[in-house]
Motif scaffolding. Structure first.
Motif, PDB file in Angstrom:
ATOM      1  N   VAL A 295       2.914 -11.767   0.471  1.00 20.99           N
ATOM      2  CA  VAL A 295       2.430 -10.788  -0.514  1.00 20.99           C
ATOM      3  C   VAL A 295       1.301  -9.966   0.103  1.00 20.99           C
ATOM      4  O   VAL A 295       1.289  -8.731  -0.014  1.00 20.99           O
ATOM      5  CB  VAL A 295       1.961 -11.502  -1.802  1.00 20.99           C
ATOM      6  CG1 VAL A 295       1.316 -10.520  -2.745  1.00 20.99           C
ATOM      7  CG2 VAL A 295       3.125 -12.179  -2.482  1.00 20.99           C
TER       8      VAL A 295
ATOM      9  N   LEU B 157       2.752  -7.378   2.741  1.00 25.41           N
ATOM     10  CA  LEU B 157       3.429  -6.192   2.222  1.00 25.41           C
ATOM     11  C   LEU B 157       2.473  -5.309   1.418  1.00 25.41           C
ATOM     12  O   LEU B 157       2.476  -4.090   1.574  1.00 25.41           O
ATOM     13  CB  LEU B 157       4.630  -6.588   1.358  1.00 25.41           C
ATOM     14  CG  LEU B 157       5.479  -5.387   0.939  1.00 25.41           C
ATOM     15  CD1 LEU B 157       6.040  -4.702   2.152  1.00 25.41           C
ATOM     16  CD2 LEU B 157       6.601  -5.799   0.028  1.00 25.41           C
ATOM     17  N   THR B 158       1.632  -5.932   0.593  1.00 25.22           N
ATOM     18  CA  THR B 158       0.699  -5.152  -0.219  1.00 25.22           C
ATOM     19  C   THR B 158      -0.175  -4.267   0.662  1.00 25.22           C
ATOM     20  O   THR B 158      -0.337  -3.069   0.402  1.00 25.22           O
ATOM     21  CB  THR B 158      -0.204  -6.092  -1.040  1.00 25.22           C
ATOM     22  OG1 THR B 158       0.613  -6.975  -1.779  1.00 25.22           O
ATOM     23  CG2 THR B 158      -1.083  -5.313  -1.977  1.00 25.22           C
TER      24      THR B 158
ATOM     25  N   LEU C 136       1.745  -1.357   2.193  1.00 26.56           N
ATOM     26  CA  LEU C 136       2.060  -0.273   1.265  1.00 26.56           C
ATOM     27  C   LEU C 136       0.802   0.464   0.819  1.00 26.56           C
ATOM     28  O   LEU C 136       0.791   1.694   0.708  1.00 26.56           O
ATOM     29  CB  LEU C 136       2.789  -0.824   0.036  1.00 26.56           C
ATOM     30  CG  LEU C 136       4.172  -1.422   0.267  1.00 26.56           C
ATOM     31  CD1 LEU C 136       4.744  -1.921  -1.045  1.00 26.56           C
ATOM     32  CD2 LEU C 136       5.116  -0.407   0.884  1.00 26.56           C
ATOM     33  N   ALA C 137      -0.278  -0.303   0.564  1.00 25.05           N
ATOM     34  CA  ALA C 137      -1.480   0.308  -0.010  1.00 25.05           C
ATOM     35  C   ALA C 137      -2.190   1.222   0.980  1.00 25.05           C
ATOM     36  O   ALA C 137      -2.920   2.128   0.575  1.00 25.05           O
ATOM     37  CB  ALA C 137      -2.426  -0.772  -0.504  1.00 25.05           C
TER      38      ALA C 137
ATOM     39  N   LEU D  69      10.151 -10.063   2.808  1.00 28.72           N
ATOM     40  CA  LEU D  69       8.866  -9.402   2.584  1.00 28.72           C
ATOM     41  C   LEU D  69       8.162  -9.137   3.914  1.00 28.72           C
ATOM     42  O   LEU D  69       7.611  -8.062   4.138  1.00 28.72           O
ATOM     43  CB  LEU D  69       7.969 -10.264   1.699  1.00 28.72           C
ATOM     44  CG  LEU D  69       8.242 -10.242   0.198  1.00 28.72           C
ATOM     45  CD1 LEU D  69       7.346 -11.229  -0.500  1.00 28.72           C
ATOM     46  CD2 LEU D  69       8.007  -8.868  -0.352  1.00 28.72           C
TER      47      LEU D  69
END
Lengths: 118, 346
Positions: free
Chosen positions: B82, B85-86, B89-90, B246
């Motif tokens: 998590v 990937l977060t 993307l962020a 992920l």
């Protein structure tokens, strides 16, 4: 001022949500056929020997310490770089005195062999 | 307030959809290009030219069993992908993908979060991505994973220094941490003809940054954490199904974000050189800006893919040696030269 950061929080929220949904999808849709063997740690088909919570090379700690040292140096460089034009020659000389002190440390550790991996 | 958030929400949804599609198709592109380089065909069965392959891959991953080893630390084992990937993307939140566009009588800036510390934000988030890998390796309680993640963390941490130092040069030239300012600064011309892209203004910094960005995204020739012959899959050895997916998504999202950052900082961002000499309508100008950005990012991405399949992997001691003994002094030299020249020009 702070308002410009709200979209970042929104973006973070959506990104976390997306990741968590994907994470849960796997446990929701996947088959569940547990066997004892399946849940052992992978070790090239052998019975695992001991745990992975073991000691590892001190070199990695060394890299960590050096990183913190020079990362702080880097943090000091950012405000300087933004105000580069206002500070002019004076700022340039001062920042290089600061960097030179750091560089002495860098050369020392290099000569000490902290950067060698063998 | 509500209105700005709504606009931001729409922008985020569009950007994420485009980003995730781009991730899926960069995986496809990588597989096809690598196949052609190795004189194979690559995936060509699912849909025309195999174009539906990414969807088939996702469906396959969804219906795989999620296995967490008995000895693993379950919460951290879940948390690691998590984070990866977060963060990937962020990071895209502060990258300007165009100038402004006027829609329904309202001028919208083509950037999700117009913050005044864009460069710092990017560096901060690239630091956090180390956590994903370090936690994945440690929580799996597998020796290969642990070794892979240790190597990977040490590598990322070392190259992060050169990455940050290379950016300092760009900030010195721009005099601001705003990414739209960095792009604006590159819309001028050197000697009246050459576009004032930072890759021409700062050649040393550019090379340092690109190499460090390759290392930060764990790409070939720096993909030591995934050295199959010795460490199996590296930090994601114990991951299955979508949890592995992920990490996979995160890796390619990182690549795309890295290409976008390289484009923004060094290759003029959304600005197409010489376009301002022709008289075009503002609407067309905005669309040209977005297209220019997309094309530049794609080209950098293709460059990364081709590099992966043409250059052999480094040995670990060579990798760390390069990071500390070559890249770090080179980045410092760049700051020195940049400062000196800027002072002389003043």
């Amino acid at each position: 001022m702070l308002e410009s950061y709200y979209p970042i929080f929104l973006m973070l929220g959506i990104a976390v949500l997306f990741s968590v949904v994907m994470l849960k999808a796997s446990t929701l849709f996947g088959p569940k056929r547990p066997t004892d063997e399946k849940y052992t740690t992978y070790e090239s088909g052998m019975e695992p020997v001991g745990q992975a919570r073991d000691r590892f090379s001190v070199k990695f700690y060394m890299v960590g310490v050096l990183f913190i040292l020079f990362d702080i140096e880097l943090v000091f460089l950012f405000p300087y770089a933004v105000n580069f034009y206002e500070l002019g020659l004076f700022g340039f000389v001062v920042i290089w005195i600061f960097l030179a002190i750091q560089l002495i440390g860098f050369i020392y550790e290099w000569k000490k062999g902290a950067l060698e991996w063998d | 307030m509500i209105e700005t958030l709504l606009i931001a929400f729409i922008k985020i949804v569009i950007v994420l959809l485009v980003l995730l599609t781009a991730v899926a198709y960069s995986v496809y592109a990588e597989r096809r290009i690598s196949a052609f380089i190795q004189d194979r065909l690559g995936p060509n069965r699912v849909g025309p030219f195999g174009l539906l392959q990414p969807i088939a891959d996702v469906v396959k991953l969804v219906f795989k069993e999620a296995i967490v080893p008995r000895n693993a630390n379950k919460p951290l084992h879940d948390l690691a992908p998590v984070i990866s990937l977060t963060v990937a993307l962020a990071t895209f939140a502060v990258i300007p993908f165009g100038n402004t566009i006027t829609l329904f009588g309202e001028e919208v800036k083509l950037i999700i979060a117009d913050v005044n510390i864009g460069v710092l934000y990017i560096l901060a988030f690239s630091s956090i991505s180390v956590y994903g890998i370090a936690l994945a390796g440690w929580s799996s309680n597998n020796k290969y994973s642990l070794m892979g993640s240790l190597r990977s963390s040490a590598q990322m941490v070392s190259y992060e220094l050169s990455l940050g130092l290379a950016v300092v040069g760009v900030i010195m030239v721009t005099g601001s941490l705003r990414l739209d300012q960095v792009v604006m600064n590159q819309t001028n011309y050197l000697f009246g003809v050459l576009p004032a892209w930072n890759c021409f203004v700062q050649p040393i910094g550019f090379i340092t940054f690109v190499v460090a960005a390759f290392a930060e995204t764990n790409r070939q020739p720096f993909d030591l954490p995934e050295a199959e012959p010795e460490l199996v899959g590296g930090f994601h050895t114990e991951y299955t199904g979508l949890k592995f997916g992920l990490f996979f998504l995160a890796e390619y999202a990182h690549m795309i974000v890295a290409s976008a950052i390289i484009t923004t900082l060094y290759l003029g961002g959304w600005h197409l050189p010489y376009i301002d000499m022709i008289d075009v309508s503002p609407m067309l100008m905005s669309i040209i800006g977005i297209l220019t950005f997309v094309i530049k990012v794609t080209l950098v991405l293709l460059f990364m893919i081709v590099i992966r399949w043409t250059i052999p992997r480094f040995r670990y001691d060579q990798l760390m040696g390069l990071g500390w003994k070559v890249m770090f002094p080179m980045a410092l030299l760049n700051i020195f030269i940049t400062g000196l020249i800027l002072l002389l020009l003043q």
